[in-house]
Motif scaffolding. Structure first.
Motif, mmCIF file in Angstrom:
data_model
loop_
_atom_site.group_PDB
_atom_site.id
_atom_site.type_symbol
_atom_site.label_atom_id
_atom_site.label_comp_id
_atom_site.label_asym_id
_atom_site.label_seq_id
_atom_site.Cartn_x
_atom_site.Cartn_y
_atom_site.Cartn_z
ATOM 1 N N ASP A 47 63.813 -110.953 31.740
ATOM 2 C CA ASP A 47 63.281 -109.671 31.017
ATOM 3 C C ASP A 47 63.299 -110.121 29.529
ATOM 4 O O ASP A 47 63.841 -110.567 28.986
ATOM 5 C CB ASP A 47 64.046 -108.435 31.156
ATOM 6 C CG ASP A 47 63.742 -107.358 30.512
ATOM 7 O OD1 ASP A 47 62.920 -106.434 31.272
ATOM 8 O OD2 ASP A 47 63.742 -106.927 29.293
ATOM 9 N N PRO A 48 62.237 -109.515 28.836
ATOM 10 C CA PRO A 48 62.005 -110.050 27.477
ATOM 11 C C PRO A 48 62.675 -109.326 26.285
ATOM 12 O O PRO A 48 62.466 -109.520 25.166
ATOM 13 C CB PRO A 48 60.291 -109.869 27.473
ATOM 14 C CG PRO A 48 60.124 -108.693 28.323
ATOM 15 C CD PRO A 48 61.018 -109.142 29.411
ATOM 16 N N PHE A 49 63.694 -108.572 26.563
ATOM 17 C CA PHE A 49 64.544 -107.823 25.663
ATOM 18 C C PHE A 49 64.908 -108.603 24.673
ATOM 19 O O PHE A 49 65.285 -109.726 24.943
ATOM 20 C CB PHE A 49 65.607 -107.198 26.403
ATOM 21 C CG PHE A 49 66.598 -106.431 25.656
ATOM 22 C CD1 PHE A 49 66.346 -105.083 25.345
ATOM 23 C CD2 PHE A 49 67.492 -107.129 25.019
ATOM 24 C CE1 PHE A 49 67.163 -104.205 24.685
ATOM 25 C CE2 PHE A 49 68.334 -106.398 24.024
ATOM 26 C CZ PHE A 49 68.243 -104.895 23.852
ATOM 27 N N GLU A 50 64.655 -108.175 23.468
ATOM 28 C CA GLU A 50 65.241 -108.534 22.042
ATOM 29 C C GLU A 50 65.915 -107.242 21.494
ATOM 30 O O GLU A 50 65.385 -106.237 20.989
ATOM 31 C CB GLU A 50 64.054 -109.295 21.250
ATOM 32 C CG GLU A 50 63.668 -110.317 21.991
ATOM 33 C CD GLU A 50 62.613 -111.220 20.824
ATOM 34 O OE1 GLU A 50 62.604 -110.779 19.664
ATOM 35 O OE2 GLU A 50 61.739 -111.834 21.492
ATOM 36 N N ARG A 51 67.250 -107.864 21.397
ATOM 37 C CA ARG A 51 68.201 -106.689 20.781
ATOM 38 C C ARG A 51 67.399 -106.182 19.137
ATOM 39 O O ARG A 51 67.352 -107.107 18.357
ATOM 40 C CB ARG A 51 69.546 -107.274 20.433
ATOM 41 C CG ARG A 51 70.500 -105.989 19.961
ATOM 42 C CD ARG A 51 71.816 -105.814 20.528
ATOM 43 N NE ARG A 51 72.007 -105.995 21.883
ATOM 44 C CZ ARG A 51 71.919 -105.145 22.755
ATOM 45 N NH1 ARG A 51 71.791 -103.900 22.420
ATOM 46 N NH2 ARG A 51 72.322 -105.271 23.943
ATOM 47 N N ILE A 52 67.473 -104.904 19.028
ATOM 48 C CA ILE A 52 67.192 -104.459 17.826
ATOM 49 C C ILE A 52 68.022 -103.585 17.135
ATOM 50 O O ILE A 52 67.991 -103.072 15.730
ATOM 51 C CB ILE A 52 65.558 -103.635 17.650
ATOM 52 C CG1 ILE A 52 65.495 -102.507 18.875
ATOM 53 C CG2 ILE A 52 64.307 -104.652 17.956
ATOM 54 C CD1 ILE A 52 64.258 -101.783 18.895
ATOM 55 N N ALA A 53 69.076 -103.001 18.003
ATOM 56 C CA ALA A 53 69.992 -102.104 17.785
ATOM 57 C C ALA A 53 70.932 -102.122 18.751
ATOM 58 O O ALA A 53 70.870 -102.483 19.935
ATOM 59 C CB ALA A 53 69.416 -100.411 17.593
ATOM 60 N N LEU A 54 72.388 -101.896 18.498
ATOM 61 C CA LEU A 54 73.588 -102.065 19.145
ATOM 62 C C LEU A 54 73.498 -101.246 20.416
ATOM 63 O O LEU A 54 74.059 -101.556 21.523
ATOM 64 C CB LEU A 54 74.751 -101.978 18.547
ATOM 65 C CG LEU A 54 75.237 -103.127 17.598
ATOM 66 C CD1 LEU A 54 76.256 -102.781 16.661
ATOM 67 C CD2 LEU A 54 75.077 -104.466 18.482
ATOM 68 N N SER A 55 72.979 -99.862 19.972
ATOM 69 C CA SER A 55 73.145 -98.868 21.108
ATOM 70 C C SER A 55 72.007 -98.874 22.358
ATOM 71 O O SER A 55 72.151 -98.126 23.405
ATOM 72 C CB SER A 55 72.883 -97.526 20.440
ATOM 73 O OG SER A 55 71.624 -97.285 19.767
ATOM 74 N N VAL A 56 70.906 -99.732 22.011
ATOM 75 C CA VAL A 56 69.894 -100.064 22.909
ATOM 76 C C VAL A 56 70.577 -100.889 24.132
ATOM 77 O O VAL A 56 71.055 -101.883 24.091
ATOM 78 C CB VAL A 56 68.605 -100.681 22.367
ATOM 79 C CG1 VAL A 56 67.675 -100.645 23.429
ATOM 80 C CG2 VAL A 56 68.226 -99.866 21.172
ATOM 81 N N GLY A 57 70.274 -100.340 25.542
ATOM 82 C CA GLY A 57 70.610 -101.035 26.670
ATOM 83 C C GLY A 57 69.788 -102.236 26.904
ATOM 84 O O GLY A 57 68.559 -101.918 26.821
ATOM 85 N N ASN A 58 70.271 -103.199 27.559
ATOM 86 C CA ASN A 58 69.461 -104.465 27.803
ATOM 87 C C ASN A 58 69.079 -104.690 29.283
ATOM 88 O O ASN A 58 69.796 -104.286 30.104
ATOM 89 C CB ASN A 58 70.249 -105.588 27.438
ATOM 90 C CG ASN A 58 69.397 -106.984 27.594
ATOM 91 O OD1 ASN A 58 68.823 -107.030 28.276
ATOM 92 N ND2 ASN A 58 69.740 -107.984 26.782
ATOM 93 N N PRO A 59 67.808 -104.394 29.633
ATOM 94 C CA PRO A 59 67.487 -104.561 31.046
ATOM 95 C C PRO A 59 68.013 -105.824 31.857
ATOM 96 O O PRO A 59 68.066 -105.404 33.219
ATOM 97 C CB PRO A 59 65.951 -104.546 31.017
ATOM 98 C CG PRO A 59 65.654 -103.693 29.717
ATOM 99 C CD PRO A 59 66.371 -104.166 28.740
ATOM 100 N N ARG A 60 68.153 -106.750 31.109
ATOM 101 C CA ARG A 60 69.036 -107.754 31.740
ATOM 102 C C ARG A 60 70.077 -107.656 32.228
ATOM 103 O O ARG A 60 70.594 -107.930 33.314
ATOM 104 C CB ARG A 60 68.914 -109.168 30.949
ATOM 105 C CG ARG A 60 67.254 -109.874 30.646
ATOM 106 C CD ARG A 60 67.496 -111.055 30.099
ATOM 107 N NE ARG A 60 68.492 -110.974 28.672
ATOM 108 C CZ ARG A 60 67.805 -110.865 27.546
ATOM 109 N NH1 ARG A 60 66.499 -110.542 27.568
ATOM 110 N NH2 ARG A 60 68.503 -111.162 26.467
ATOM 111 N N GLN A 61 71.116 -106.937 31.359
ATOM 112 C CA GLN A 61 72.341 -106.393 31.663
ATOM 113 C C GLN A 61 72.275 -105.369 32.887
ATOM 114 O O GLN A 61 73.124 -105.328 33.679
ATOM 115 C CB GLN A 61 72.948 -105.723 30.351
ATOM 116 C CG GLN A 61 74.477 -105.345 31.004
ATOM 117 C CD GLN A 61 75.500 -104.899 29.782
ATOM 118 O OE1 GLN A 61 75.107 -105.445 28.784
ATOM 119 N NE2 GLN A 61 76.265 -104.284 29.883
#
Length: 118
Positions: free
Chosen positions: A59-73
């Protein structure tokens, strides 16, 4: 997405639609919810483990905020819950604990490894 599943779960186009949402939607939360639904509603479908496994790595997720959930997780959590005995689950967990580009996913995987390995 709950309504889609309630009304159309058994339609032959629903599973491919949900997979497309989980893999390609530009919105992170749409991908996460689609992954959750796939792991819950189609956990016995052939190939679902492999699909989740692929999402947990690619999944191409890149963290932009701590509160955003990561689809890889989200995909990794689903695999741990639905497929704890699968022979690729532990190797995936070890890989994500070392190699995921997101520190939060690495910490999550490390915590789960400690629980599994006692």
């Amino acid at each position: 997405m709950d309504e889609v599943i309630k009304c159309w779960k058994y339609d032959p186009g629903t599973l491919p639609f949900m997979k497309a949402q989980a893999k390609f939607d530009e919105w992170i939360n749409v991908r996460r919810v689609a992954l959750q639904q796939l792991s819950k509603e189609w956990k016995d479908d052939p190939g679902i483990f492999e699909f989740l496994h692929d999402c947990a790595i690619h999944d191409p997720f890149e963290r932009i905020a701590l509160s955003v959930g990561n689809p890889r997780q989200t995909a990794l959590e689903a695999i741990i819950k639905q497929f704890p005995q699968h022979p690729q689950t532990l190797p995936l967990l070890r890989d994500r604990a070392k190699n995921d580009p997101d520190e939060q996913v690495r910490k999550f995987a490390q915590k789960k490894l400690k629980q599994w390995e006692g």
